[in-house]
Design a protein around this motif. Sequence first.
Motif: not given
Length: 282
Positions: A38-42, A44-50, A115-121, A123-125
């Motif tokens: 989702d980082a390629d399209h948005h 904001d990381p919270y959009r990925a949570l959706f 936790a892993v998702a947060f760490v991934v987000a 540097p990417l967003y």
Amino acid sequence: MSLYTVARDDFTNARRSYIVLGVVGILTAMVALIVAMDADHHPDPYRALFDVSFFLFLTFPIVIAPLTYLSIAGDRDTGVLKYALGLPNTRAEYVFGKLVSRLGVALAAVVVAMAVAFVVAVPLYENAPSVERFAKFTGVTLLFAFSFVGVYVAFSAVTESRSRAMLGVFGAYFFLVPFWFGFFPTVNLPNLVSMAGDLLGVTVSESTQDVIRALSPATAYLSATEIVYTGVVDQYDQVAMNFTYEGSPLDRQLWFNLAVMAAWGVGSLLVGFLSFRRSELG
């Protein structure tokens, strides 16, 4: 022995299982992949949570099924149950010890994945991930996990064989998720409710249909995630389409959706325990 001992021993045995590693690994990998893509399209990381919420809504109950459906039925099928209850354990300690153990693994899987998702987000967003929003999402998902673990352990308690427990658990999934939500084109709960209303000569309003649909723990989970998007609902069309509404209908209330998930977990487990307490184990 005690509830703690039952839970500790079962957790010790379960954590060595490839099934447990698979549950944690699959969930973590898929959630992290969704957040990364989702980082390629948005921005904001919270959009990925959706998007993660819809993935969990459909697949999480299936992923945790192998972890739970044999929790009690497997012991009964192999004869281990007689040994466990031959020790100074009550049936209540045994059942709720199993719940604590299997729920602990499911909750750990959710925490690790988020936790892993947060760490991934990080540097990417373009915009930094919000700890508060990730924490709220994790909290709602933990309650979602409890609701289905409770249902599945209950099925394991009331059935006498592995095959029946498996059929019961997967039947519960299809009933509570795709059938209740209305994914099936013709045979689904909303259509059956409308049909029943027509037969009785009454009209079932759309708001009533929404409340009935929200009585599933899976649908309640999706609605409860609205708390994650406080203040930013209108930033993305797809988020706004799901959470923007007029008035304050019951099915949109956070307390109602949390109560629905909690009720399924507690209520089904109590029913399962009462059945298990009366059952013959010989």
